[in-house]
Scaffold this motif. Sequence first.
Motif, PDB file in Angstrom:
ATOM      1  N   LEU A 152       0.819  -1.221   0.000  1.00  0.00           N
ATOM      2  CA  LEU A 152       0.000   0.000   0.000  1.00  0.00           C
ATOM      3  C   LEU A 152       0.848   1.263   0.000  1.00  0.00           C
ATOM      4  CD1 LEU A 152      -2.905  -0.914   2.402  1.00  0.00           C
ATOM      5  CD2 LEU A 152      -2.939  -0.723  -0.073  1.00  0.00           C
ATOM      6  N   TYR A 153       2.011   1.154   0.599  1.00  0.00           N
ATOM      7  CA  TYR A 153       2.837   2.359   0.692  1.00  0.00           C
ATOM      8  C   TYR A 153       3.424   2.709  -0.672  1.00  0.00           C
ATOM      9  CZ  TYR A 153       5.808   5.822   2.874  1.00  0.00           C
ATOM     10  OH  TYR A 153       6.388   7.004   3.239  1.00  0.00           O
ATOM     11  N   ARG A 155       2.337   1.174  -3.763  1.00  0.00           N
ATOM     12  CA  ARG A 155       1.445   0.981  -4.908  1.00  0.00           C
ATOM     13  C   ARG A 155       0.024   1.409  -4.559  1.00  0.00           C
ATOM     14  NH1 ARG A 155       4.267   0.208  -8.887  1.00  0.00           N
ATOM     15  NH2 ARG A 155       5.918  -1.345  -8.912  1.00  0.00           N
ATOM     16  N   HIS A 156      -0.742   1.648  -5.595  1.00  0.00           N
ATOM     17  CA  HIS A 156      -2.127   2.060  -5.428  1.00  0.00           C
ATOM     18  C   HIS A 156      -3.023   0.840  -5.658  1.00  0.00           C
ATOM     19  CE1 HIS A 156      -5.489   5.113  -6.606  1.00  0.00           C
ATOM     20  NE2 HIS A 156      -5.630   4.606  -5.405  1.00  0.00           N
ATOM     21  N   VAL A 157      -3.295   0.120  -4.588  1.00  0.00           N
ATOM     22  CA  VAL A 157      -4.094  -1.101  -4.676  1.00  0.00           C
ATOM     23  C   VAL A 157      -5.288  -0.919  -3.750  1.00  0.00           C
ATOM     24  CG1 VAL A 157      -4.051  -3.603  -4.305  1.00  0.00           C
ATOM     25  CG2 VAL A 157      -1.969  -2.422  -4.967  1.00  0.00           C
ATOM     26  N   ASN A 158      -6.403  -1.563  -4.075  1.00  0.00           N
ATOM     27  CA  ASN A 158      -7.555  -1.483  -3.177  1.00  0.00           C
ATOM     28  C   ASN A 158      -7.237  -2.207  -1.864  1.00  0.00           C
ATOM     29  OD1 ASN A 158      -9.967  -1.529  -1.834  1.00  0.00           O
ATOM     30  ND2 ASN A 158     -11.175  -1.983  -3.663  1.00  0.00           N
ATOM     31  N   PRO A 159      -7.231  -1.466  -0.747  1.00  0.00           N
ATOM     32  CA  PRO A 159      -6.885  -2.103   0.536  1.00  0.00           C
ATOM     33  C   PRO A 159      -7.832  -3.235   0.897  1.00  0.00           C
ATOM     34  CG  PRO A 159      -6.998   0.290   0.762  1.00  0.00           C
ATOM     35  CD  PRO A 159      -7.524  -0.037  -0.601  1.00  0.00           C
ATOM     36  N   LEU A 162      -6.520  -6.537  -0.176  1.00  0.00           N
ATOM     37  CA  LEU A 162      -5.396  -7.028   0.623  1.00  0.00           C
ATOM     38  C   LEU A 162      -5.863  -7.525   1.991  1.00  0.00           C
ATOM     39  CD1 LEU A 162      -2.774  -4.265  -0.218  1.00  0.00           C
ATOM     40  CD2 LEU A 162      -2.993  -6.538  -1.212  1.00  0.00           C
TER      41      LEU A 162
END
Lengths: 176, 214
Positions: A152-153, A155-159, A162
């Motif tokens: 998350l830090y 890359r822009h991924v849907n939390p 994860l």
Amino acid sequence: MHATKILNLLWVFALLSLVAVGGGTAVLPEMRRILVGHFHWLSDKQFREIYSIGQIAPGPNMLMVLVIGYRLAGALGAVVVGLAFFIPDCFITFFVNRVWKHFEGSPWRTAIQRGMAPVAIGLMLSGTYTVAKISIVDFVTGLIAVAVFAILYFRHVNPALLIIIGGVITLFVRGW
Amino acid sequence: MSEAAGPTTSPAPATPRQAVSLVSLFKVFLTIGAISFGGGVVAYLREYIVRGEQWMDDEEFLDSLEIGQTLPGLIAVNLSVIIGDRIRGAAGAIAAAVGILLPGTVVVMTAGILYLGNRQNPAVNHFLGGVAAAAVGLLTAVALQLGHKQLVHLRDFLLVMATFVAISLLHQSLIIVILVVGPVAVLLYHPTTHKSGEPKPPRTREPIRLAGHR
């Protein structure tokens, strides 16, 4: 007995509502201190698991306080906790927002905004530390926390994705 | 750019606010409340209110956010109250707050009741244990990203440290910490106490990008 518990829930969550500076995570240490440490109403395991329920629901994660209310005092408990935790802040925000623009350019207004920002971040870190203390219990959970942070830090991924993957990994590693 | 406005300080929104019905206001907040999985509700609000519906420009949104995150309470709920009020007054504030909270309430209560009926099930315990661990990673990333944007001076870092140490290491009550550290923090930023005339830092309250939309 039941009425006493309802009253306790009411004042505990109203109080938490008033000190939730910088969002819901800020009150997690105090919430655990009161619910787990002082009243012994929940174990750390239950606190962690109810917190996780909030993570998998949409909207503000801190809606998990409703489940705490339900667990401790049934449907009435959920209603009381919900009202106590949300209503005071909504009123404060509603009225302060309306008068806030009258203090445009006031040094106090700027000082409050600038000064409370680092306090809010400190509180957020404390809340994170509380969740870490009760949820990082072995190598796998530690690895999941580090991996989710790194992803998350950078890359822009849907939390949400994860979060679910973290749960599924633990489920498979530890077995059904 | 906002000082160009006339007698009112708020810039003219793209859509006249009287034209926004309470029902459509409620529907938009209900939608955000239903799809904003994984936290980051603020980013969804910005996407829908500023970019999608254009009920507010970015300047006013960030201004609202600044107020919403300075006041106690959940930032997403505070922000909804402010946006709702600015668009449709008190009724708008209620519609927005109820809308943002309703879907999550239904899901969290459903999941919560299912959980409470199965809380001795090891699979449930293991899954939720992993969720909490993943949440630690998420919370840390959010806190550090906010820190990058908002921590500028040495005293910012000192305040973060003081707060963290008091709560997490010295186990002081949050109420005490806020009553002690809060006034100190505000005084540190009051111009008469540090009177260095340093430039006001740029607007630091950009919502963090941690949201999965788009």
